[in-house]
Design an enzyme around this catalytic site. Sequence first.
Site, PDB file in Angstrom:
ATOM      1  N   ASP A 219      43.269   8.553  57.055  1.00  0.00           N
ATOM      2  CA  ASP A 219      42.495   7.913  55.992  1.00  0.00           C
ATOM      3  C   ASP A 219      42.834   8.558  54.655  1.00  0.00           C
ATOM      4  O   ASP A 219      43.007   9.767  54.559  1.00  0.00           O
ATOM      5  CB  ASP A 219      40.992   8.060  56.270  1.00  0.00           C
ATOM      6  CG  ASP A 219      40.142   7.163  55.397  1.00  0.00           C
ATOM      7  OD1 ASP A 219      39.995   7.474  54.193  1.00  0.00           O
ATOM      8  OD2 ASP A 219      39.626   6.156  55.903  1.00  0.00           O
TER       9      ASP A 219
ATOM     10  N   HIS B  41      39.281  -2.156  61.236  1.00  0.00           N
ATOM     11  CA  HIS B  41      39.799  -0.792  61.363  1.00  0.00           C
ATOM     12  C   HIS B  41      38.708   0.109  61.932  1.00  0.00           C
ATOM     13  O   HIS B  41      37.577   0.109  61.463  1.00  0.00           O
ATOM     14  CB  HIS B  41      40.334  -0.248  60.032  1.00  0.00           C
ATOM     15  CG  HIS B  41      39.408  -0.379  58.875  1.00  0.00           C
ATOM     16  ND1 HIS B  41      39.200  -1.558  58.181  1.00  0.00           N
ATOM     17  CD2 HIS B  41      38.627   0.549  58.250  1.00  0.00           C
ATOM     18  CE1 HIS B  41      38.350  -1.363  57.193  1.00  0.00           C
ATOM     19  NE2 HIS B  41      37.977  -0.087  57.216  1.00  0.00           N
ATOM     20  N   LEU B  42      39.078   0.852  62.956  1.00  0.00           N
ATOM     21  CA  LEU B  42      38.161   1.760  63.632  1.00  0.00           C
ATOM     22  C   LEU B  42      38.304   3.154  63.042  1.00  0.00           C
ATOM     23  O   LEU B  42      39.396   3.732  63.039  1.00  0.00           O
ATOM     24  CB  LEU B  42      38.473   1.793  65.130  1.00  0.00           C
ATOM     25  CG  LEU B  42      37.628   2.738  65.993  1.00  0.00           C
ATOM     26  CD1 LEU B  42      36.169   2.294  66.019  1.00  0.00           C
ATOM     27  CD2 LEU B  42      38.187   2.811  67.419  1.00  0.00           C
ATOM     28  N   HIS B  43      37.199   3.701  62.534  1.00  0.00           N
ATOM     29  CA  HIS B  43      37.214   5.068  62.006  1.00  0.00           C
ATOM     30  C   HIS B  43      37.191   6.052  63.163  1.00  0.00           C
ATOM     31  O   HIS B  43      36.383   5.937  64.095  1.00  0.00           O
ATOM     32  CB  HIS B  43      36.000   5.302  61.100  1.00  0.00           C
ATOM     33  CG  HIS B  43      36.061   4.567  59.802  1.00  0.00           C
ATOM     34  ND1 HIS B  43      36.648   5.100  58.673  1.00  0.00           N
ATOM     35  CD2 HIS B  43      35.620   3.334  59.457  1.00  0.00           C
ATOM     36  CE1 HIS B  43      36.563   4.233  57.682  1.00  0.00           C
ATOM     37  NE2 HIS B  43      35.945   3.151  58.128  1.00  0.00           N
TER      38      HIS B  43
END
Length: 237
Positions: free
Chosen positions: A100, A168-170
């Site tokens: 990120d 989107h997967l954190h």
Amino acid sequence: MTFFNNIISLCLPSTSTSTSQHYSGTLHNRDTSTVPSPADSRQHLAPSSDASAKAYATFPPPPLPPLPDGKKEGCVFCDVTVEKGFKIVYEDSNVAVFRDRTPGSEVHLLAVPKRHYDNVKTITKDDVPMVRELAQIGGKVLEELGIPPSRHRLGFHIPPFFSVNHLHLHLLSTPLPFPGSFKYRPSFPSVGSFFPFTQEKDRVKGWSWFVEVNQAIRILEAGKRVKVSGVSVPRHT
């Protein structure tokens, strides 16, 4: 500045990062032999690069038609490449995982499907296998980076509290320092709450802008949609 960052700015001094900031830097070089990939995929790491990345999409993103290959024209996360400056740590034919640009914890990655899905509010029960794949790969990558499962937090921001309109997967390590502890906080209702319908239904999620991945899977498997407000599902689903 995204919708969510506008909220954060009310609580904090003005230290936010402009949405024009780019991904850049050297990739994390490591052995990915323990990360499982789908049976029909070949995992690989891209070589290091210092190329600049395309800026995050601004909110609200403009509606764009899907392309024949499952991508959407103009979507920044439909074109995750080293050449565009993404710090990719894992990649196969279905999924890319990269760092990120504004980390909210010691380790903060994003896992994205290469096929375009708008966001967690638009996916359905049919998409549960894709969500499980993101979570499985994301968890393994965090473990390879030295983060044990007990310190994983995996989840999605729920529109309008997001910046890029591509699912989107954190993938976060805990503990989360503030403001990450606020920005990435799911809501887990207590068992036996006062809601009168809990004898037949389970309150899976309370009011929140962030949904933990297993919450999302249970909601979708019950045939419901993820949303900011609370969600209840029938027992034993």
